[in-house]
Design an enzyme around this catalytic site. Structure first.
Site, PDB file in Angstrom:
ATOM      1  N   ASP A 189       1.071  -0.955  -0.045  1.00 30.27           N
ATOM      2  CA  ASP A 189       0.157  -0.124   0.448  1.00 30.27           C
ATOM      3  C   ASP A 189       0.987   1.215  -0.129  1.00 30.27           C
ATOM      4  O   ASP A 189       1.263   1.574   1.217  1.00 30.27           O
ATOM      5  CB  ASP A 189      -0.857  -0.240   1.537  1.00 30.27           C
TER       6      ASP A 189
ATOM      7  N   CYS B 134      -3.742   5.352  -3.239  1.00 31.41           N
ATOM      8  CA  CYS B 134      -5.080   5.967  -3.509  1.00 31.41           C
ATOM      9  C   CYS B 134      -4.754   7.395  -4.468  1.00 31.41           C
ATOM     10  O   CYS B 134      -5.858   8.380  -3.747  1.00 31.41           O
ATOM     11  CB  CYS B 134      -5.208   6.952  -1.961  1.00 31.41           C
TER      12      CYS B 134
END
Length: 144
Positions: free
Chosen positions: A51, A113
């Site tokens: 991530d 993101c």
């Protein structure tokens, strides 16, 4: 056993800790231990989630937070066109380190993101070109 790698040494409860059962072991390592050739001395894993740090241009809560801030420093994005190459270089090092930690036949998920192809598709393509045994597993969603 779950090994969480974070950009800080803060051990406060977060989403990754909430997803595991009470009897799981969590070792928290700093991301600096996993970027570069040092990953060769660490164990390999069946599953790796990268991530990666990103520009947060796809995260509504980050955008809203910047827009509502009274500080001009807080309103500016941490990553922008002036330092994007540095960010993408970090993402490439993270995805490569994650891949090196993966057992043969294991699965790695790379996520950000961001909505930027430069931070997503292009980073994955870079890994595919660099690591010939890496490949993409197509994902599809069916409506029920």
């Amino acid at each position: 056993k779950i090994v969480r790698v974070d950009s800080s040494n803060d051990s406060t409860t977060n989403a990754s800790e909430k997803c595991v059962s009470e009897d799981s072991t969590i070792n928290i390592r700093h991301k600096s231990e996993l970027v570069g050739d040092d990953t060769l001395s660490l164990p390999s894993f069946d599953r790796v989630l990268v991530d990666a740090e990103c520009s947060t241009d796809g995260a509504i809560r980050h955008i809203e937070k910047r827009q509502s801030s009274s500080s001009s420093l807080a309103r500016s994005a941490a990553w922008d066109d002036t330092n994007m190459d540095e960010l993408v270089d970090l993402q490439k090092r993270l995805i490569e380190s994650g891949f090196r930690l993966l057992k043969r036949g294991g699965i790695m998920v790379y996520s950000t993101c961001s909505l930027s192809a430069k931070q997503n598709e292009q980073v994955v393509l870079w890994l595919l070109e660099k690591c010939k045994d890496a490949f993409v597993i197509p994902v599809s969603f069916s409506a029920h």
